[in-house]
Design an enzyme around this catalytic site. Sequence first.
Site, short mmCIF file in Angstrom:
data_model
loop_
_atom_site.label_atom_id
_atom_site.label_comp_id
_atom_site.label_asym_id
_atom_site.label_seq_id
_atom_site.Cartn_x
_atom_site.Cartn_y
_atom_site.Cartn_z
N ASP A 95 -50.00 11.75 -39.49
CA ASP A 95 -50.76 12.71 -38.65
C ASP A 95 -49.89 14.10 -38.70
O ASP A 95 -48.83 14.26 -37.85
CB ASP A 95 -50.79 12.22 -37.13
N ALA A 96 -50.22 14.86 -39.77
CA ALA A 96 -49.36 16.07 -40.07
C ALA A 96 -50.21 17.35 -39.80
O ALA A 96 -49.62 18.41 -39.84
CB ALA A 96 -48.67 15.90 -41.41
N LYS A 97 -51.52 17.35 -39.97
CA LYS A 97 -52.30 18.30 -39.53
C LYS A 97 -51.96 19.61 -40.68
O LYS A 97 -52.08 20.74 -40.29
CB LYS A 97 -52.53 18.49 -38.21
N ARG A 98 -51.80 19.17 -41.90
CA ARG A 98 -51.65 20.02 -42.98
C ARG A 98 -52.65 20.97 -43.48
O ARG A 98 -53.63 20.59 -43.55
CB ARG A 98 -50.67 19.79 -44.05
N THR A 125 -53.50 13.73 -42.26
CA THR A 125 -54.61 14.31 -41.53
C THR A 125 -54.37 15.92 -42.13
O THR A 125 -53.26 16.22 -42.19
CB THR A 125 -54.42 14.45 -40.05
#
Length: 291
Positions: A95-98, A125
């Site tokens: 869950d890094a939301k890059r 993510t």
Amino acid sequence: MSVAFGDRLAKAMAERGPLCVGIDPHPNLLEQWGLEDSAAGLAAFTEAVYEGCAPFAAALKPQVALFERHGSAGLAVLEALFARAAADGVLIVADAKRGDIGSTMKAYADAWLGSSSPLGTDSVTLSPYLGFESLRPALDLADQNDRGTFVLALTSNPEGKSVQHVGASESGQSGESEGAVAKRIIAAATAENASREWEQMGPCGLVVGATVGQALVDLGIDLSVFNGPILSPGYGAQGASAADLYRVFAGVESQVLVNSSRGVLAAGPSVEGLAQAAQAARDDLLAARGA
């Protein structure tokens, strides 16, 4: 022969149920568990969650920021988790939301989805709010390496509406609404999967909150046409019951990977307590889904 990420996830969900357990070592939770807010505490936390929850979860989802805050030592804990999970066949959602553009996005893709990076793992993510096509390096590398992505589409946080709902009532040059931003992202992810090869689910997933409620209807979004996995936070401690969740996702129940973090982690630090909480959450979801 390699297997596409969506198909691996579908198999894991069929075998272990739809639960995804978050590995979220918040400082206050480390304190509650009697652990130091340090890399050593982080490692002990991660090991306990893995030992207790992996048998009852289709995937584990470490919150990358909570490892990054410990610098290189925290990232080393994350790398060790990824290596162990890969050896054991446990799927990971980083869950890094890059999200970025050009060569920077390519570097993010190499880091989280590359075959030679120590941070490379099963899926990550992504944030599409520099434009869905800005994610192209990650989408292509994920498919090339049989890995997956989860693109933020419709989240439950109140602030999300200021971006994700924009366009719902606007009209284009043709006089017809092009739809809300969230609707366009979902359409783009659907098209992305349609261009790839897979059997059960495509490699490009979505993040859709379990507590979005009426928003899907209000924005004219029909998830029944979506052809990939849906990662859904919001179950349990965040307010959505299993029944609530499956009402939101009626018709696509088998595609929903349901995240629970606080609801399971509150049962720590004992491995036995975590296992019981994970099993109870999984069984609750299966019962509500009618599986």
